[in-house]
Scaffold this motif. Structure first.
Motif, PDB file in Angstrom:
ATOM      1  N   LEU A   1       0.858  -1.179   0.000  1.00 54.00           N
ATOM      2  CA  LEU A   1       0.000   0.000   0.000  1.00 54.00           C
ATOM      3  C   LEU A   1       0.899   1.236   0.000  1.00 54.00           C
ATOM      4  O   LEU A   1       1.857   1.314   0.774  1.00 54.00           O
ATOM      5  CB  LEU A   1      -0.887   0.012   1.251  1.00 54.00           C
ATOM      6  CG  LEU A   1      -1.768  -1.243   1.496  1.00 54.00           C
ATOM      7  CD1 LEU A   1      -2.491  -1.097   2.820  1.00 54.00           C
ATOM      8  CD2 LEU A   1      -2.747  -1.450   0.358  1.00 54.00           C
ATOM      9  N   THR A   2       0.583   2.225  -0.859  1.00 54.19           N
ATOM     10  CA  THR A   2       1.402   3.445  -0.897  1.00 54.19           C
ATOM     11  C   THR A   2       0.528   4.618  -1.309  1.00 54.19           C
ATOM     12  O   THR A   2      -0.456   4.462  -2.056  1.00 54.19           O
ATOM     13  CB  THR A   2       2.567   3.306  -1.887  1.00 54.19           C
ATOM     14  OG1 THR A   2       3.345   4.524  -1.864  1.00 54.19           O
ATOM     15  CG2 THR A   2       2.098   3.036  -3.304  1.00 54.19           C
ATOM     16  N   ALA A   3       0.909   5.823  -0.798  1.00 58.34           N
ATOM     17  CA  ALA A   3       0.179   7.043  -1.140  1.00 58.34           C
ATOM     18  C   ALA A   3       0.862   7.791  -2.274  1.00 58.34           C
ATOM     19  O   ALA A   3       0.377   8.832  -2.725  1.00 58.34           O
ATOM     20  CB  ALA A   3       0.075   7.954   0.087  1.00 58.34           C
ATOM     21  N   PHE A   4       1.996   7.299  -2.726  1.00 54.87           N
ATOM     22  CA  PHE A   4       2.729   7.996  -3.777  1.00 54.87           C
ATOM     23  C   PHE A   4       2.488   7.322  -5.109  1.00 54.87           C
ATOM     24  O   PHE A   4       2.215   6.107  -5.187  1.00 54.87           O
ATOM     25  CB  PHE A   4       4.241   7.992  -3.460  1.00 54.87           C
ATOM     26  CG  PHE A   4       4.576   8.722  -2.174  1.00 54.87           C
ATOM     27  CD1 PHE A   4       4.708  10.108  -2.177  1.00 54.87           C
ATOM     28  CD2 PHE A   4       4.727   8.030  -0.983  1.00 54.87           C
ATOM     29  CE1 PHE A   4       5.007  10.770  -0.998  1.00 54.87           C
ATOM     30  CE2 PHE A   4       5.023   8.699   0.184  1.00 54.87           C
ATOM     31  CZ  PHE A   4       5.175  10.073   0.193  1.00 54.87           C
ATOM     32  N   SER A   5       2.651   8.182  -6.157  1.00 54.05           N
ATOM     33  CA  SER A   5       2.548   7.602  -7.495  1.00 54.05           C
ATOM     34  C   SER A   5       3.664   6.609  -7.678  1.00 54.05           C
ATOM     35  O   SER A   5       4.789   6.824  -7.232  1.00 54.05           O
ATOM     36  CB  SER A   5       2.641   8.705  -8.558  1.00 54.05           C
ATOM     37  OG  SER A   5       1.579   9.607  -8.426  1.00 54.05           O
ATOM     38  N   THR A   6       3.341   5.563  -8.301  1.00 53.42           N
ATOM     39  CA  THR A   6       4.326   4.493  -8.414  1.00 53.42           C
ATOM     40  C   THR A   6       4.937   4.502  -9.770  1.00 53.42           C
ATOM     41  O   THR A   6       4.264   4.642 -10.794  1.00 53.42           O
ATOM     42  CB  THR A   6       3.655   3.129  -8.165  1.00 53.42           C
ATOM     43  OG1 THR A   6       2.587   2.953  -9.078  1.00 53.42           O
ATOM     44  CG2 THR A   6       3.119   3.029  -6.754  1.00 53.42           C
TER      45      THR A   6
ATOM     46  N   TYR B   1      -0.386  -4.437  -5.704  1.00 59.97           N
ATOM     47  CA  TYR B   1       0.179  -3.121  -5.391  1.00 59.97           C
ATOM     48  C   TYR B   1      -0.973  -2.136  -5.480  1.00 59.97           C
ATOM     49  O   TYR B   1      -1.496  -1.887  -6.567  1.00 59.97           O
ATOM     50  CB  TYR B   1       1.260  -2.767  -6.415  1.00 59.97           C
ATOM     51  CG  TYR B   1       2.354  -1.880  -5.900  1.00 59.97           C
ATOM     52  CD1 TYR B   1       2.113  -0.500  -5.669  1.00 59.97           C
ATOM     53  CD2 TYR B   1       3.613  -2.382  -5.645  1.00 59.97           C
ATOM     54  CE1 TYR B   1       3.145   0.297  -5.205  1.00 59.97           C
ATOM     55  CE2 TYR B   1       4.630  -1.589  -5.176  1.00 59.97           C
ATOM     56  CZ  TYR B   1       4.396  -0.244  -4.952  1.00 59.97           C
ATOM     57  OH  TYR B   1       5.412   0.564  -4.488  1.00 59.97           O
ATOM     58  N   LEU B   2      -1.421  -1.547  -4.307  1.00 57.27           N
ATOM     59  CA  LEU B   2      -2.589  -0.668  -4.296  1.00 57.27           C
ATOM     60  C   LEU B   2      -2.171   0.735  -3.868  1.00 57.27           C
ATOM     61  O   LEU B   2      -1.352   0.914  -2.966  1.00 57.27           O
ATOM     62  CB  LEU B   2      -3.628  -1.206  -3.319  1.00 57.27           C
ATOM     63  CG  LEU B   2      -4.228  -2.595  -3.644  1.00 57.27           C
ATOM     64  CD1 LEU B   2      -5.219  -2.989  -2.583  1.00 57.27           C
ATOM     65  CD2 LEU B   2      -4.867  -2.606  -5.028  1.00 57.27           C
ATOM     66  N   LEU B   3      -2.817   1.726  -4.551  1.00 61.24           N
ATOM     67  CA  LEU B   3      -2.529   3.119  -4.262  1.00 61.24           C
ATOM     68  C   LEU B   3      -3.555   3.685  -3.305  1.00 61.24           C
ATOM     69  O   LEU B   3      -4.740   3.363  -3.365  1.00 61.24           O
ATOM     70  CB  LEU B   3      -2.536   3.944  -5.561  1.00 61.24           C
ATOM     71  CG  LEU B   3      -1.418   3.643  -6.571  1.00 61.24           C
ATOM     72  CD1 LEU B   3      -1.637   4.455  -7.849  1.00 61.24           C
ATOM     73  CD2 LEU B   3      -0.071   3.977  -5.976  1.00 61.24           C
ATOM     74  N   LYS B   4      -3.072   4.492  -2.404  1.00 61.79           N
ATOM     75  CA  LYS B   4      -3.953   5.218  -1.505  1.00 61.79           C
ATOM     76  C   LYS B   4      -4.439   6.476  -2.203  1.00 61.79           C
ATOM     77  O   LYS B   4      -3.657   7.069  -2.976  1.00 61.79           O
ATOM     78  CB  LYS B   4      -3.206   5.590  -0.227  1.00 61.79           C
ATOM     79  CG  LYS B   4      -2.749   4.412   0.596  1.00 61.79           C
ATOM     80  CD  LYS B   4      -1.948   4.898   1.803  1.00 61.79           C
ATOM     81  CE  LYS B   4      -1.428   3.735   2.638  1.00 61.79           C
ATOM     82  NZ  LYS B   4      -0.647   4.196   3.803  1.00 61.79           N
ATOM     83  N   PRO B   5      -5.644   6.923  -1.941  1.00 63.68           N
ATOM     84  CA  PRO B   5      -6.652   6.265  -1.097  1.00 63.68           C
ATOM     85  C   PRO B   5      -7.172   4.996  -1.779  1.00 63.68           C
ATOM     86  O   PRO B   5      -7.381   4.962  -2.998  1.00 63.68           O
ATOM     87  CB  PRO B   5      -7.739   7.303  -0.950  1.00 63.68           C
ATOM     88  CG  PRO B   5      -7.641   8.142  -2.194  1.00 63.68           C
ATOM     89  CD  PRO B   5      -6.199   8.184  -2.580  1.00 63.68           C
ATOM     90  N   ILE B   6      -7.356   3.976  -1.010  1.00 62.40           N
ATOM     91  CA  ILE B   6      -7.716   2.654  -1.536  1.00 62.40           C
ATOM     92  C   ILE B   6      -9.232   2.540  -1.579  1.00 62.40           C
ATOM     93  O   ILE B   6      -9.926   2.888  -0.615  1.00 62.40           O
ATOM     94  CB  ILE B   6      -7.129   1.549  -0.652  1.00 62.40           C
ATOM     95  CG1 ILE B   6      -5.590   1.674  -0.591  1.00 62.40           C
ATOM     96  CG2 ILE B   6      -7.536   0.163  -1.150  1.00 62.40           C
ATOM     97  CD1 ILE B   6      -4.965   0.766   0.423  1.00 62.40           C
TER      98      ILE B   6
END
Length: 672
Positions: free
Chosen positions: A86-91, A107-112
Motif C-alpha cells: 500500500l502506498t500514497a505515492f505515485s508508483t 500493489y494498491l494506491l492510496k486512497p484505496i
C-alpha cells in the motif's frame, strides 16, 4: 464469504488512522485483524502466528515496506505468505517491479477503494482457509495411514505369534488366509490351504460331515463350532476344535468369516485313557460283583442242599435203629419224602439253569389249554397255602385259554410263580390267579399280598443267582434261580414276563403274556395238538434194551417205556449187553455211562466194531448224570446218536427212542 476465526490478517502502517481505515473496511470478513505500526513490530507478529495475507505500507520511517518484505520472505514460515503493498505515492515502474520482485501479490494506491481491497483480501482469506483444510485432511489421512499400518503390524504379530490357529474366509466360506499355527496344526502350507484346499487334509471319516455343515453355516451366515480331525500323515492324526464367526464392516455388510483352530489331541487322548480306565474299573467291579454273587450262591447252595439231607439222614438213622408206632413212622416217611422232593427241585433248577446257559434247553411245543396248566399248578401248591391259611382265588377267561407251547415248561412257569407267592406271603394273606385276554395275548396274572419287592431290586428280580439279600434267602429258602428260569422258559414259549410292586410290604404282581393260538390261522400245522403229539410217541412194536447198574433206575425206565407200548429188556452191565447181542437185535439201546468194570464208552465202541448184522449199527442213547457240554461231545464222538442227562425228562427220552427206532442208521443228534 465468512472467514474462520482462526484466519488472521496483518495490517502494517505507521499511521494509526490508516490502520483504523483498513480495520473498518476489512472488519466485515470476521477475521482476526492484527495491527502493526512498524516493520519491526510486524516481524515480531510473524514469530508467533501465520497470516492469510499481509497489507504492508511502503513508506514507513526506519524500516520501510520493501525492507520489511525482504525479511518476511527470508523466513521459511512466511516465505509464501501473500503481501499486498500500500502506498500514497505515485508508483513508477521501477517501484512496482521492485515490489513484485520481493514477492508482492498486488500493489494498491492510496486512497484505496474499499470494494477492491475487500475483494482482493477475501480471495486470499479463502485460499488460506482451503489450504488449511487441505493440511488438516492431509494430517488426518496420515494419521489414518499410520493407524492402519499399526493395525496391520499388530495383526501380523498377533497372527504369527498366536498359540491357536487363525484363518479367514470370504463370504462364500472359501479360505483366504491361514496363520503359521493353523498351518502347523493341520499340516498344510498357506497356498495349500486357500480356497477349499484345506478340506483335502481332513480325515476321510470327517470330510463329508464337516464340508456340508461348514458351507451351510457360511451360506446362512451362522457361527460354526465342531471337532474335526486333520490327517497330516497316515500315522499322524490331529484332533482340533474349529470355531468361526461372520465378519461385518462398520456399515453392517458381510465381508467374510474369521475362525480359530485349537489342537485338542492331548485332551482327546486323555479322555480315551480316562474312558479306558473307567471301563476297566467297571469291568473289575462287575467281576468282583460276579465273584461275590458266585460265593453267595455257593453258600446258599450248600445250605439248601444240606438242610433236606439233615432231615432225611436223621430220620433214616432213627428208623433203622429204633422202633416207632405207625403214626411216627408215617410222619418220618412224609418228612423224608418232602425233603427229597425239595432237594430234587433244587437239582432240577440247577440243571435247568445249566441247560439255559448252554442254550440247550429243549421244548416240546404244541397247542395246549392254559386253564388245565394253571389248575394243575394251583393244585400242587394248595396244601402249602392252606397250611398258612392263605386265600387262593382263581379266575378264568375261556377266550384266553389256547396257546402254542410246552405244557410241562409252562406249568413249571406257573408253579414257580405260585410257589414264590406262597413262600413270601404271610399267614392269612391272599393270592389271586387270573387268566384273561388282552390284545391277542393270553395274560396270566399272579398277585399276592406278601412282602413285596424293593424298587432298587425290582429291575434285577429275573436275574440268575440274585437275591434281595442273604438274610431273605436264609429266611425263605431257595437258590435265587426260580424267577430266572421263569423268564427264560416264558421267552422260549414266545412270551414275556414282568414284575410289579409298589415296594416292600405292598405285595407283588407277576404278569406272563403268551401269544394266543388260532387253529384257523395255523393251516400248516406248525403247532400240533396234544393228540397228534401223543400218537407220535407211541412205541408199540419197538424193542428197547436198557443197561444201568442201578436197579432203581432200571425199574423206573422199564415201567416208563413200557407205558408207551414198547417191549423192554434191562441188564446191569456192559458185558451182558454184548452177550445178549449174539441172539437179540433190539431197535434202540439206552445205556448208562458210569458203570463198574466196563463203562458206556467202552460198550458203544465194542458195539461199533461189530458187523451190521450183529448189531454194529444199533442206535444208542447215552443216559447219564454227566451233563456238561463236554460230556455230550464225548458221548457222540464215542458212537452214541444222542446224549440225555439225568434226571431224565420222560418225554425227551420217549421222543428220542421213537426217532432212533424209525431210523436204524440215524446220525448223531446235538442236544438242544
Amino acid at each position: 464469504m465468512q472467514s474462520n476465526s482462526t484466519v488472521s490478517i496483518l495490517l502494517v502502517d505507521d499511521h494509526p488512522e490508516n490502520l483504523l481505515a483498513l480495520e473498518a473496511v476489512l472488519g466485515g470478513l470476521g477475521g482476526n485483524l492484527v495491527k502493526a505500526h512498524s516493520g519491526e513490530e510486524a516481524l515480531r507478529c510473524l514469530l508467533h502466528q501465520d497470516f492469510a495475507v499481509i497489507l504492508l505500507d511502503v513508506q514507513m520511517p526506519g524500516m520501510d515496506g520493501f525492507e520489511t518484505a525482504t525479511l518476511i520472505r527470508s523466513r521459511e514460515r512466511s516465505r509464501y505468505t501473500p503481501i499486498i503493498f500500500l502506498t500514497a505515492f505515485s508508483t513508477s515502474e521501477n517501484m512496482v517491479f521492485k515490489g513484485y520482485s520481493l514477492g508482492a501479490v498486488d500493489y494498491l494506491l492510496k486512497p484505496i477503494e474499499a470494494e477492491i481491497l475487500l475483494s482482493k483480501v477475501s480471495v486470499f482469506v479463502e485460499l488460506f482457509e482451503k489450504a488449511q483444510e487441505i493440511k488438516r485432511q492431509a494430517a488426518q489421512l496420515e494419521a489414518m495411514n499410520t493407524e492402519l499400518r499399526t493395525s496391520e503390524e499388530r495383526f501380523r504379530l498377533l497372527s504369527a505369534c498366536s498359540p491357536v490357529g487363525i484363518f479367514l474366509t470370504n463370504v462364500e466360506g472359501y479360505c483366504t488366509y491361514t496363520n503359521p499355527r493353523c498351518q502347523a496344526i493341520c499340516g498344510f502350507t498357506l497356498p495349500e490351504s486357500l480356497g477349499d484346499g484345506w478340506l483335502g487334509f481332513m480325515h476321510p471319516e470327517d470330510l463329508e460331515r464337516v464340508r456340508d455343515t461348514w458351507f451351510a453355516c457360511a451360506q446362512n451366515v451362522r457361527e460354526y463350532s465342531g471337532e474335526v480331525r486333520f490327517q497330516q500323515t497316515p500315522e499322524t492324526v490331529r484332533w482340533t476344535h474349529v470355531r468361526s464367526s461372520p465378519m461385518f464392516s462398520n456399515e453392517g455388510k458381510l465381508i467374510g468369516h474369521v475362525g480359530t483352530i485349537e489342537d485338542i489331541t492331548e485332551r482327546k487322548q486323555s479322555e480315551e485313557v480316562r474312558a479306558q480306565i473307567i471301563q476297566e474299573q467297571a469291568a473289575r467291579q462287575q467281576a468282583e460283583t460276579a465273584n461275590q454273587m458266585k460265593d453267595e450262591f455257593l453258600a446258599v447252595l450248600s445250605h439248601e442242599l444240606r438242610t433236606p439231607l439233615n432231615a432225611m439222614l436223621g430220620w433214616a438213622q432213627l428208623l433203622r435203629t429204633r422202633k416207632f408206632d405207625d403214626a411216627t413212622m408215617q410222619r418220618a416217611l412224609e418228612a423224608i419224602e418232602r425233603n427229597a422232593r425239595a432237594q430234587a427241585q433244587l437239582v432240577e433248577d440247577i440243571l435247568d439253569v445249566s441247560l439255559i446257559m448252554q442254550g440247550k434247553l429243549r421244548l416240546n411245543r404244541y397247542a395246549v389249554g392254559l386253564k388245565t396248566i394253571i389248575e394243575a399248578a394251583v393244585d400242587s401248591v394248595r396244601p402249602q397255602a392252606e397250611d398258612k391259611s392263605i386265600g387262593l382265588t382263581v379266575e378264568y377267561d375261556e377266550s384266553a385259554n389256547r396257546v402254542c407251547g410246552d405244557p410241562d415248561r409252562l406249568q413249571q412257569v406257573v408253579w414257580n410263580l405260585l410257589s414264590n407267592a406262597v413262600k413270601f406271603t404271610p399267614e392269612h394273606g391272599e393270592i389271586a390267579v387270573r387268566l384273561k385276554r388282552d390284545d391277542g395275548q393270553a395274560v396270566i396274572e399272579i398277585a399276592d399280598t406278601g412282602m413285596g419287592i424293593h424298587p432298587d431290586f425290582l429291575p434285577h428280580v429275573f436275574e440268575r443267582f440274585r437275591q434281595a439279600d442273604s438274610t431273605t434267602t436264609r429266611a425263605y429258602g431257595g437258590l435265587g434261580l426260580g424267577l430266572a428260569i421263569v423268564r427264560h422258559l416264558t421267552e422260549l414259549n414266545n412270551g414275556t414276563v414282568t414284575a410289579h410292586s409298589k415296594g416292600e410290604g405292598t405285595g407283588a404282581t407277576f404278569t406272563v403274556k403268551l401269544p394266543l393260538w388260532d387253529s384257523q390261522a395255523d393251516q400248516n400245522g406248525s403247532c400240533p395238538t396234544s393228540e397228534q403229539t401223543m400218537s407220535s410217541t407211541d412205541l408199540s412194536g419197538i424193542q428197547v434194551l436198557i443197561v444201568d447198574d442201578e436197579v432203581d433206575t432200571r425199574e423206573f425206565l422199564i415201567l416208563m417205556i413200557e407205558q408207551h407200548g414198547a417191549s423192554v429188556r434191562a441188564v446191569a452191565s456192559a458185558d451182558e449187553v454184548l452177550e445178549l447181542l449174539h441172539g437179540l437185535m433190539p431197535d434202540v439201546l439206552v445205556s448208562d455211562i458210569a458203570m463198574p468194570e466196563k463203562d458206556g464208552y467202552e460198550l458203544i465202541q465194542a458195539i461199533r466194531k461189530r458187523p451190521a448184522d450183529r448189531g454194529g449199527n444199533l442206535p444208542a442213547i447215552a443216559l447219564t448224570a454227566y451233563a456238561t457240554e463236554g460230556d455230550c461231545e464225548k458221548a457222540i464222538a464215542a458212537g452214541f446218536q444222542q446224549h440225555i442227562a439225568k434226571p431224565v425228562d420222560p418225554e425227551e427220552l420217549i421222543a428220542a427212542i421213537a426217532r432212533l427206532a424209525k431210523s436204524p442208521i440215524a446220525q448223531p443228534l446235538a442236544t438242544e
